[in-house]
Design an enzyme around this catalytic site. Structure first.
Site, PDB file in Angstrom:
ATOM      1  N   ASP A  45      47.990   9.626  21.553  1.00 37.59           N
ATOM      2  CA  ASP A  45      48.309  11.034  21.308  1.00 37.59           C
ATOM      3  C   ASP A  45      49.736  11.366  21.736  1.00 37.59           C
ATOM      4  O   ASP A  45      50.510  11.973  20.989  1.00 37.59           O
ATOM      5  CB  ASP A  45      47.326  11.943  22.053  1.00 37.59           C
ATOM      6  CG  ASP A  45      45.893  11.726  21.578  1.00 37.59           C
ATOM      7  OD1 ASP A  45      45.711  11.018  20.566  1.00 37.59           O
ATOM      8  OD2 ASP A  45      44.976  12.263  22.209  1.00 37.59           O
ATOM      9  N   SER A  83      46.243  19.003  21.337  1.00 38.83           N
ATOM     10  CA  SER A  83      47.092  20.078  21.847  1.00 38.83           C
ATOM     11  C   SER A  83      47.614  19.736  23.241  1.00 38.83           C
ATOM     12  O   SER A  83      48.745  20.070  23.582  1.00 38.83           O
ATOM     13  CB  SER A  83      46.315  21.390  21.886  1.00 38.83           C
ATOM     14  OG  SER A  83      45.078  21.217  22.555  1.00 38.83           O
ATOM     15  N   GLY A  99      40.717  21.940  20.789  1.00 39.38           N
ATOM     16  CA  GLY A  99      39.386  21.355  20.589  1.00 39.38           C
ATOM     17  C   GLY A  99      39.107  20.852  19.182  1.00 39.38           C
ATOM     18  O   GLY A  99      37.985  20.529  18.854  1.00 39.38           O
TER      19      GLY A  99
END
Length: 382
Positions: free
Chosen positions: A170, A125, A120
């Protein structure tokens, strides 16, 4: 958690031979925010925090997975109807399914994993988890899938099994990361280029507000629509403009009276941000980190005042950075909470952090979390 500890835990859980151990990093984005869906550039780098997994094929068609940090197990098959209930297990399952859809033959395996990418905090992640398993299965099963396709497998996992319509940045950064380099990715063509990032005498540090304001997803969609409307208005005069990335401020000014003031502001930010990314590219080639820092502050101002995706807590941290002589600081990620990314001279680092913690806690009742990050390599076997 270190490789040896992971192997030990794996062996306690699944008796027998040694597993293979793989890792993939989280990422930061130096500059280029809300540019991906406008066909423009992003500028990510892999970091020295990520996911690490021990994996061994088990000769069945079942996956037995254990999330060390959550102390939770999941077992699932490899068919579409075998979707596991646990949120974290859906990432591993999704990667298996996306490989199978592309004709790859996936076999059952036992695995344990752990991570030190803060959840977060906007360091992705989830992409680190997807990339770890995509890279590992490709390597162990000798599937011959190229790196770009591995990133797309992670992205498709988010879309199809997690319900998040993310861009490619990402997963791309997690797979393609390279120590001492940032990657400028062109989101329109998917061309990419490595730029040196070795700021001697500076440190890269994230300050996490530990707040997440609720409007994030609806506000994101509204901004996307603003950009699309502005691009459409410009296209009437300039048919070559596919995305805002292709437009100039002059083109935008031609349609100023045809679009709302809000749409104008959103488009102005995106066009200026595209220009900033190109200026940062030049500055990095010259090792000119002062210019890089100045552009980061400009991005924060644009995200706060034109794109309006900052929040009071992020603006407060940005002001503290300015007052402490920090070279560059801006909100990182979608906004409405999360982190600022800061480029700080070594000698100012400790006093800046101390001041930020003290003043933020006095105002909001809790300290920001602090993460020093180093630009590192992408997915690999350990």
């Amino acid at each position: 958690m270190q490789k040896d500890e992971i192997i030990k835990l794996f062996q306690e859980k699944f008796k027998g031979a040694n597993p293979e151990v793989y890792t993939s990093p989280g990422r930061v984005n130096l500059i280029g925010e809300h540019t991906d869906y406008n066909g423009s550039f992003v500028f990510p780098g892999a970091i020295d925090k990520g996911m690490i997994a021990a994996i061994r094929l088990n000769g069945t068609d079942k996956v037995n997975a254990f999330a060390i940090d959550l102390n939770e197990s999941a077992e699932f098959g490899l068919n579409e109807q075998d979707l596991p209930a646990q949120g974290w297990a859906k990432y591993i399952f999704g990667v298996c399914r996306e490989i199978i859809k592309r004709g790859g033959k996936v076999k059952g395996f036992d695995t344990v994993f752990s991570g030190d990418v803060p959840l977060g905090a906007g360091m992705s992640s989830s992409a680190a988890l997807e990339s770890t398993y995509a890279y590992a299965l490709n390597d162990m099963l000798r599937l011959g899938i190229d790196k770009f396709e591995l990133a797309k497998i992670g992205q498709a996992t988010e879309h199809n099994y997690v319900g998040v319509k993310c861009g490619i940045m990402d997963q791309f950064a997690s797979i393609f990361g390279k120590k001492g380099h940032l990657i400028r990715l062109d989101c329109k063509t998917l061309d990419y280029e490595y730029f040196p990032f070795d700021p001697k005498g500076y440190r890269l540090v994230l300050l996490d507000t530990v707040v997440k304001h609720e409007l994030a997803s609806s506000a994101y969609n509204k901004r996307r629509e603003s950009c699309e409307r502005a691009a459409e208005a410009i296209r009437k005069n300039h048919p070559e403009v596919e995305f805002l990335r292709d437009a100039s401020i002059d083109m935008l000014n031609e349609v100023k009276n045809d679009i709302s003031a809000e749409d104008y502001k959103r488009a102005e930010y995106v066009i200026e941000e595209t220009q900033r990314v190109l200026e940062v590219s030049d500055a990095l080639q010259k090792g000119d980190y002062e210019t890089v820092g100045r552009k980061m502050f400009e991005t924060h101002h644009g995200m706060s005042k034109l794109y309006e995706v900052s929040c009071e807590e992020l603006d407060f941290l940005n002001d503290i950075a300015k007052e402490n002589g920090v070279t560059g600081s801006r909100v990182m990620g979608g906004g409405f909470g999360g982190c600022t990314i800061n480029l700080v001279k070594d000698e100012l680092h400790d006093s800046f952090i101390a001041d930020a913690k003290k003043r933020f806690a006095a105002k909001y009742g809790h300290e920001p979390k602090v993460y020093d990050v180093v630009i590192s390599d992408g997915a690999r076997i350990l």
